[in-house]
Design a protein around this motif. Structure first.
Motif, PDB file in Angstrom:
ATOM      1  N   MET A 121       0.739  -1.051   0.148  1.00 32.30           N
ATOM      2  CA  MET A 121      -0.091   0.022   0.004  1.00 32.30           C
ATOM      3  C   MET A 121       0.853   1.350   0.137  1.00 32.30           C
ATOM      4  O   MET A 121       1.834   1.233   0.604  1.00 32.30           O
ATOM      5  N   ASP A 122       0.442   2.217  -0.708  1.00 28.99           N
ATOM      6  CA  ASP A 122       1.101   3.668  -0.628  1.00 28.99           C
ATOM      7  C   ASP A 122       0.737   4.338   0.479  1.00 28.99           C
ATOM      8  O   ASP A 122      -0.028   5.353   0.726  1.00 28.99           O
ATOM      9  N   ASN A 123       1.346   3.956   1.659  1.00 25.96           N
ATOM     10  CA  ASN A 123       1.322   4.425   3.237  1.00 25.96           C
ATOM     11  C   ASN A 123       1.989   5.594   3.245  1.00 25.96           C
ATOM     12  O   ASN A 123       3.103   5.699   2.873  1.00 25.96           O
ATOM     13  N   PRO A 124       1.745   7.008   3.949  1.00 25.03           N
ATOM     14  CA  PRO A 124       0.179   6.856   4.308  1.00 25.03           C
ATOM     15  C   PRO A 124      -0.707   7.386   3.183  1.00 25.03           C
ATOM     16  O   PRO A 124      -0.045   8.119   2.028  1.00 25.03           O
ATOM     17  N   LEU A 125      -2.169   7.285   3.270  1.00 26.01           N
ATOM     18  CA  LEU A 125      -2.989   7.646   2.207  1.00 26.01           C
ATOM     19  C   LEU A 125      -3.011   9.117   2.121  1.00 26.01           C
ATOM     20  O   LEU A 125      -2.951   9.743   3.351  1.00 26.01           O
TER      21      LEU A 125
END
Length: 370
Positions: free
Chosen positions: A35-39
């Motif tokens: 996931m590309d954290n943080p969104l």
């Protein structure tokens, strides 16, 4: 999900139970999900519903004044700002301020928004007067209107962080009693007094109770399910007391509950410590009944700051759980802070699993740079 049930919606009875029945014992995904954290979403207390239309709908604390807004996504990667979905603090509303911790459920063709807010009825002028209410809409993006002109129920003390679990014909409500005016004696409180830090320590506790099917009230008396440890040698005491022992504040929290089920075991995830500080963290407890008794896990906390390990994330907490687009991977949705976001709470999504021995594991926090 063959053996898991997750109370994300009563879709957890319809779509989600079907999906969750497809996940087979919470096994980790065969391929790594990143996931590309943080969104790029400034929400506290994020909650994601995967609805029967296949879309993801995210709600949380913040974004608009006196109400809630929403983001939608087909894939958890690309998010559309749906704007305000609920307006509180109107002439007709039961609530007036501090709109917190919304959750979204799909049931019988309608969508229900569960949330906390200050109750307008406050004859003794309490500084914290939170209750839990419900709003309803025909579409996931709203607009949502109050189901009743009052909270679901009044326990006589402020409550926040409502979470629902649907099983057979029953509905269960989980909530947190606020720390406000709830001083509790414990060895940690004794220690704080001896150190000259605080004269008393207030605590928040998590309760569970059966709910009327139409959300109009509770059935029976709420049961105390989780509270901070009384003894300092309790293995949970160190991580659950960090806000006190660090001198941050004279409160110990047990809040932000989320219920899920694996095989015959109920898992309740919860957050401890000050939500506005770096020590906010997530643990879990297990039971063979939705109303306990619950036993806290030996591997707590399962999600916490990573700055001591060279990371940039602090204040991780108030999580929910959803399913990845692959229909297999469990995802922990939570808020946190990074060195770049400062005091703003932003959304993170990381894979989680329940291993063959029943241990719940969150693979986070992660950030895009990692």
């Amino acid at each position: 999900m063959k053996q898991i049930k997750i109370s994300l919606n009563e879709l957890a009875h319809v779509l989600f139970l079907a999906l969750i029945t497809f996940v087979t014992g919470c096994q980790p995904a065969k391929e790594k999900l990143t996931m590309d954290n943080p969104l790029p979403v400034e929400f506290g207390d994020p909650y994601i519903l995967k609805a029967s239309d296949g879309m993801y709908y995210m709600v949380g604390t913040g974004g608009v004044k006196d109400g809630f807004k929403m983001y939608s996504s087909p894939d958890l990667k690309n998010w559309k700002d749906e704007g305000r979905i609920y307006q509180g603090n109107t002439d007709d509303s039961w609530n007036i301020a501090n709109f917190w911790a919304p959750e979204l459920y799909e049931k019988d063709g309608k969508f229900y928004l569960l949330f906390s807010a200050d109750w307008r009825e406050n004859p003794t002028n309490e500084l914290e007067n939170f209750r839990i209410g419900v709003a309803v809409a025909d579409n996931p993006t709203g607009p949502y209107t109050d189901l009743m002109d009052r909270p679901i129920f009044d326990p006589g003390y402020p409550v926040i962080d409502g979470n629902l679990w649907f099983e057979n014909d029953k509905v269960y409500l989980y909530y947190s009693r606020c720390c406000y005016k709830n001083p509790v004696e414990s060895e940690v409180a004794d220690w704080a007094r001896e150190k000259g830090m605080f004269q008393e320590i207030e605590e928040s506790w998590i309760y569970g109770v059966e709910l009327q099917a139409d959300f109009s009230g509770i059935i029976g008396e709420p049961k105390l399910l989780l509270r901070p440890p009384v003894k300092m040698d309790d293995q949970q005491a160190e991580w659950e007391s960090r806000s006190v022992t660090s001198g941050e504040v004279n409160r110990r929290w047990t809040e932000g509950s989320f219920l899920l089920k694996n095989k015959d075991t109920y898992y309740i995830m919860y957050s401890a410590n000050y939500f506005g500080g770096k020590n906010y963290a997530v643990g879990y407890a297990t039971s063979d009944s939705p109303l306990g008794p619950f036993q806290k896990a030996a591997n707590n906390p399962v999600l916490q700051k990573n700055v001591e390990q060279g990371g940039v994330v602090t204040g991780t907490g108030h999580n929910s759980v959803t399913l990845a687009p692959n229909g297999e991977t469990l995802l922990c949705v939570y808020h946190g802070r990074t060195s770049k976001t400062g005091d703003e709470r932003v959304v993170f999504i990381d894979p989680m699993e329940i291993d063959p021995n029943g241990k719940l594991i969150v693979h986070g926090p992660t950030t895009k740079e990692e």
